[in-house]
Design a protein around this motif. Structure first.
Motif, short mmCIF file in Angstrom:
data_model
loop_
_atom_site.label_atom_id
_atom_site.label_comp_id
_atom_site.label_asym_id
_atom_site.label_seq_id
_atom_site.Cartn_x
_atom_site.Cartn_y
_atom_site.Cartn_z
N GLY A 229 11.69 5.76 0.46
CA GLY A 229 10.42 6.39 0.79
C GLY A 229 9.48 5.45 1.52
N VAL A 230 9.42 4.21 1.07
CA VAL A 230 8.58 3.22 1.76
C VAL A 230 9.13 2.99 3.16
CG1 VAL A 230 7.81 0.81 1.74
CG2 VAL A 230 7.72 2.17 -0.37
N TRP A 231 10.45 2.91 3.29
CA TRP A 231 11.06 2.75 4.63
C TRP A 231 10.60 3.89 5.55
CZ3 TRP A 231 14.79 -0.81 6.58
CH2 TRP A 231 15.26 -0.49 7.85
N ARG A 232 10.67 5.13 5.05
CA ARG A 232 10.26 6.28 5.87
C ARG A 232 8.78 6.18 6.23
NH1 ARG A 232 13.24 9.07 1.89
NH2 ARG A 232 11.29 9.86 1.02
N ASP A 233 7.94 5.74 5.30
CA ASP A 233 6.51 5.58 5.59
C ASP A 233 6.29 4.55 6.69
OD1 ASP A 233 5.85 7.45 3.65
OD2 ASP A 233 5.25 5.94 2.15
N LEU A 234 7.11 3.52 6.71
CA LEU A 234 6.94 2.45 7.70
C LEU A 234 7.57 2.77 9.04
CD1 LEU A 234 7.79 -0.63 5.42
CD2 LEU A 234 5.52 0.09 6.18
N ARG B 126 7.90 11.48 -2.85
CA ARG B 126 6.67 10.99 -3.48
C ARG B 126 5.97 12.10 -4.24
NH1 ARG B 126 3.73 8.16 0.68
NH2 ARG B 126 3.07 10.20 1.42
N ASP C 219 0.83 -1.21 0.00
CA ASP C 219 0.00 0.00 0.00
C ASP C 219 0.87 1.26 0.00
OD1 ASP C 219 -2.28 -1.58 0.03
OD2 ASP C 219 -2.71 -1.24 2.16
N ALA C 220 1.93 1.27 0.83
CA ALA C 220 2.82 2.43 0.88
C ALA C 220 3.52 2.63 -0.46
CB ALA C 220 3.84 2.25 2.00
N LEU D 230 1.38 4.20 -3.24
CA LEU D 230 1.19 5.65 -3.14
C LEU D 230 2.19 6.41 -4.02
CD1 LEU D 230 0.56 6.04 0.71
CD2 LEU D 230 -1.13 6.21 -1.14
N TRP D 231 3.28 5.76 -4.38
CA TRP D 231 4.34 6.37 -5.19
C TRP D 231 4.06 6.23 -6.70
CZ3 TRP D 231 9.09 8.56 -3.45
CH2 TRP D 231 9.19 8.65 -2.05
#
Length: 142
Positions: free
Chosen positions: A36-41, A24, A7-8, A11-12
């Motif tokens: 970016g996914v790492w930061r979202d998580l 993003r 899902d994260a 978004l990109w």
């Protein structure tokens, strides 16, 4: 967790390809998508990557991306099942340095992955046999 990762990453979708970027909607390369996914998580990144040129992997034998993935992600045994959310590391040419990343978004008979690709931006692509043959390692977010 795997659903949250996919899902994260989705978004990109549509983010333009911009070398070394990780914003993003504005720009990302394949590493930028993973960052970016790492930061979202997790909030912050575990390390700041050094500056790199577009042809960095053609310049030497050092598996820089593989070593960084091994520092921060959990390696998946090659015999283990494929699950959405796994990070895929690709070697674009036989004998070359591994230099492309993606996130498995769908496993099974019609696998797909999300990645930032030159001239295309962040897209979701079928994990076709030519792509699959280039995978050298799979990882999980911790």
């Amino acid at each position: 967790m795997s659903e949250a990762i996919v899902d994260a990453a989705r978004l990109w979708l549509g983010t333009p390809y911009v070398h070394q970027a990780s914003v993003r909607g504005c720009g990302a390369d394949c590493l930028g998508l993973i960052r970016g996914v790492w930061r979202d998580l997790y909030g912050g990144e575990p390390e700041t990557p050094p500056a790199y040129t577009a042809d960095w992997a053609e310049c030497g034998p050092s598996e820089v991306l593989m070593r960084a993935a091994m520092r921060h992600l959990a390696a998946v045994d090659p015999a283990d099942p494929w699950h959405p959310g796994q990070v895929l590391l690709f070697r674009m040419r036989q004998g070359a340095i591994a230099k492309h990343l993606g996130i498995l978004s769908q496993a099974g008979e019609a696998p797909q992955f999300l990645h930032a690709y030159t001239s295309h931006g962040v897209i979701e692509s079928p994990l076709t046999p030519p792509w699959r043959s280039r995978i050298v390692a799979r990882f999980r977010f911790p």
